[in-house]
Design a protein around this motif. Structure first.
Motif, PDB file in Angstrom:
ATOM      1  N   UNK A  48      11.187   2.918  -9.235  1.00 32.65           N
ATOM      2  CA  UNK A  48      11.589   3.689 -10.414  1.00 32.65           C
ATOM      3  C   UNK A  48      10.588   4.818 -10.581  1.00 32.65           C
ATOM      4  N   UNK A  49      11.044   6.076 -10.391  1.00 36.02           N
ATOM      5  CA  UNK A  49      10.127   7.202 -10.553  1.00 36.02           C
ATOM      6  C   UNK A  49       9.760   7.358 -12.017  1.00 36.02           C
ATOM      7  N   UNK A  50       8.595   7.914 -12.239  1.00 34.88           N
ATOM      8  CA  UNK A  50       8.111   8.204 -13.588  1.00 34.88           C
ATOM      9  C   UNK A  50       7.792   9.694 -13.631  1.00 34.88           C
ATOM     10  N   UNK A  51       8.737  10.471 -14.078  1.00 36.13           N
ATOM     11  CA  UNK A  51       8.578  11.915 -14.067  1.00 36.13           C
ATOM     12  C   UNK A  51       7.462  12.337 -15.015  1.00 36.13           C
ATOM     13  N   UNK A  52       6.716  13.342 -14.603  1.00 32.87           N
ATOM     14  CA  UNK A  52       5.603  13.858 -15.383  1.00 32.87           C
ATOM     15  C   UNK A  52       6.157  14.682 -16.539  1.00 32.87           C
ATOM     16  N   UNK A  53       5.867  14.258 -17.752  1.00 23.58           N
ATOM     17  CA  UNK A  53       6.385  14.932 -18.940  1.00 23.58           C
ATOM     18  C   UNK A  53       5.735  16.305 -19.116  1.00 23.58           C
TER      19      UNK A  53
ATOM     20  N   UNK B 194       0.840  -1.202   0.000  1.00 18.39           N
ATOM     21  CA  UNK B 194       0.000   0.000   0.000  1.00 18.39           C
ATOM     22  C   UNK B 194       0.875   1.251   0.000  1.00 18.39           C
ATOM     23  N   UNK B 195       0.480   2.192  -0.844  1.00 17.19           N
ATOM     24  CA  UNK B 195       1.128   3.502  -0.891  1.00 17.19           C
ATOM     25  C   UNK B 195       0.231   4.493  -0.166  1.00 17.19           C
ATOM     26  N   UNK B 196       0.798   5.278   0.729  1.00 20.22           N
ATOM     27  CA  UNK B 196       0.015   6.266   1.477  1.00 20.22           C
ATOM     28  C   UNK B 196      -0.505   7.376   0.577  1.00 20.22           C
ATOM     29  N   UNK B 197       0.256   7.741  -0.468  1.00 17.62           N
ATOM     30  CA  UNK B 197      -0.101   8.895  -1.296  1.00 17.62           C
ATOM     31  C   UNK B 197      -0.362   8.576  -2.763  1.00 17.62           C
ATOM     32  N   UNK B 198      -0.046   7.361  -3.202  1.00 14.23           N
ATOM     33  CA  UNK B 198      -0.194   7.045  -4.619  1.00 14.23           C
ATOM     34  C   UNK B 198       0.910   7.648  -5.463  1.00 14.23           C
ATOM     35  N   UNK B 199       1.986   8.011  -4.840  1.00 14.94           N
ATOM     36  CA  UNK B 199       3.148   8.609  -5.486  1.00 14.94           C
ATOM     37  C   UNK B 199       3.971   9.304  -4.426  1.00 14.94           C
ATOM     38  N   UNK B 200       5.108   9.827  -4.826  1.00 13.69           N
ATOM     39  CA  UNK B 200       5.924  10.593  -3.888  1.00 13.69           C
ATOM     40  C   UNK B 200       5.343  12.002  -3.893  1.00 13.69           C
ATOM     41  N   UNK B 201       4.686  12.373  -2.800  1.00 18.45           N
ATOM     42  CA  UNK B 201       3.864  13.573  -2.755  1.00 18.45           C
ATOM     43  C   UNK B 201       4.551  14.735  -2.044  1.00 18.45           C
ATOM     44  N   UNK B 202       4.270  15.946  -2.521  1.00 18.39           N
ATOM     45  CA  UNK B 202       4.726  17.165  -1.865  1.00 18.39           C
ATOM     46  C   UNK B 202       4.170  17.158  -0.440  1.00 18.39           C
ATOM     47  N   UNK B 203       4.999  17.510   0.533  1.00 16.94           N
ATOM     48  CA  UNK B 203       4.618  17.404   1.951  1.00 16.94           C
ATOM     49  C   UNK B 203       3.414  18.257   2.316  1.00 16.94           C
ATOM     50  N   UNK B 204       3.249  19.429   1.706  1.00 17.02           N
ATOM     51  CA  UNK B 204       2.127  20.305   2.081  1.00 17.02           C
ATOM     52  C   UNK B 204       1.144  20.560   0.940  1.00 17.02           C
TER      53      UNK B 204
ATOM     54  N   UNK C 270       2.655  23.818 -11.456  1.00 11.31           N
ATOM     55  CA  UNK C 270       3.616  22.884 -10.864  1.00 11.31           C
ATOM     56  C   UNK C 270       2.916  21.675 -10.248  1.00 11.31           C
ATOM     57  N   UNK C 271       3.479  20.527 -10.506  1.00 15.32           N
ATOM     58  CA  UNK C 271       2.943  19.243 -10.039  1.00 15.32           C
ATOM     59  C   UNK C 271       3.440  18.972  -8.621  1.00 15.32           C
ATOM     60  N   UNK C 272       2.600  18.327  -7.807  1.00 18.86           N
ATOM     61  CA  UNK C 272       2.983  17.989  -6.440  1.00 18.86           C
ATOM     62  C   UNK C 272       3.049  16.493  -6.182  1.00 18.86           C
ATOM     63  N   UNK C 273       3.066  15.674  -7.238  1.00 18.26           N
ATOM     64  CA  UNK C 273       3.087  14.214  -7.062  1.00 18.26           C
ATOM     65  C   UNK C 273       3.967  13.578  -8.128  1.00 18.26           C
ATOM     66  N   UNK C 274       4.896  12.747  -7.694  1.00 17.06           N
ATOM     67  CA  UNK C 274       5.773  12.002  -8.605  1.00 17.06           C
ATOM     68  C   UNK C 274       5.335  10.536  -8.587  1.00 17.06           C
ATOM     69  N   UNK C 275       4.748  10.047  -9.671  1.00 19.10           N
ATOM     70  CA  UNK C 275       4.359   8.632  -9.712  1.00 19.10           C
ATOM     71  C   UNK C 275       5.597   7.735  -9.835  1.00 19.10           C
ATOM     72  N   UNK C 276       5.431   6.474  -9.488  1.00 14.68           N
ATOM     73  CA  UNK C 276       6.537   5.525  -9.598  1.00 14.68           C
ATOM     74  C   UNK C 276       6.018   4.120  -9.840  1.00 14.68           C
ATOM     75  N   UNK C 277       6.933   3.251 -10.221  1.00 13.92           N
ATOM     76  CA  UNK C 277       6.660   1.814 -10.354  1.00 13.92           C
ATOM     77  C   UNK C 277       7.437   1.126  -9.235  1.00 13.92           C
ATOM     78  N   UNK C 278       6.837   0.078  -8.704  1.00 11.03           N
ATOM     79  CA  UNK C 278       7.489  -0.700  -7.655  1.00 11.03           C
ATOM     80  C   UNK C 278       7.567  -2.147  -8.117  1.00 11.03           C
ATOM     81  N   UNK C 279       8.786  -2.647  -8.243  1.00 11.04           N
ATOM     82  CA  UNK C 279       9.000  -4.054  -8.558  1.00 11.04           C
ATOM     83  C   UNK C 279       9.317  -4.798  -7.274  1.00 11.04           C
TER      84      UNK C 279
END
Length: 164
Positions: free
Chosen positions: A138-143, A67-77, A85-94
């Motif tokens: 592996x982060x997936x940066x927002x294009x 389980x991911x708490x935020x669904x991505x690496x999220x901006x703290x505030x 500007x985006x506040x969430x970095x999605x990623x893949x988890x193997x």
């Protein structure tokens, strides 16, 4: 007084007695997962990769839920971002977990951070855990969109359930 002949006749007439002794026991299903800690990805510019080991043990077939708490690496505030500007970095988890079924094998799964909001599972089938696992992020940066400045965080919870 019994003579030797009488004693032999009495023993021959006796068929013997037998008993069965049954030994029984029980081993309780036991699963555990451990390790954890903080992994610093540093500056989130570009794609980032990280790996981490974790302890896993289970003496019966099992299911692991990620389980991911935020669904991505999220901006703290401001996880929703602000302006352009985006506040969430999605990623893949193997995920890789060594197992026995009865021969050694490797269990594999791959999830997106968004899939892990509801909980993504790895089912061992008939296999049992055979040691420590590994996760690969592996982060997936927002294009075409830049990230909002600040601290980013996500927490991954790993739950293991025995299937008996």
């Amino acid at each position: 007084m019994a003579t030797t002949a009488n004693a032999k006749e009495s023993a021959a007439a006796f068929d013997g007695v037998s008993i069965n002794v049954v030994f029984a026991g029980h081993i309780t299903a036991k699963c555990s997962v451990g390790g954890g800690g903080t992994i610093s990805l540093g500056e989130l510019a570009g794609d980032k990769q990280a790996t981490a080991r974790f302890d896993v043990g289970c003496n019966v077939p099992f299911e692991m839920i990620f389980r991911s708490a935020s669904g991505g690496i999220a901006h703290a505030t401001r996880p929703q971002g602000e302006g352009p500007y985006v506040g969430l970095v999605p990623y893949r988890l193997g995920v890789t977990v060594p197992a026995l079924s009865p021969l050694p094998t490797q269990l594999h799964a791959d999830f997106t951070s968004n899939q892990m909001i509801a909980g993504a599972s790895l089912n061992s089938g008939d296999a049992i855990a055979a040691g420590g696992g590994e996760i690969r992020l592996q982060t997936e940066m927002t294009q075409g969109r830049d990230l909002l400045a600040g601290q980013y965080v996500d927490s991954i919870t790993i739950v293991i359930n025995p299937r008996v």
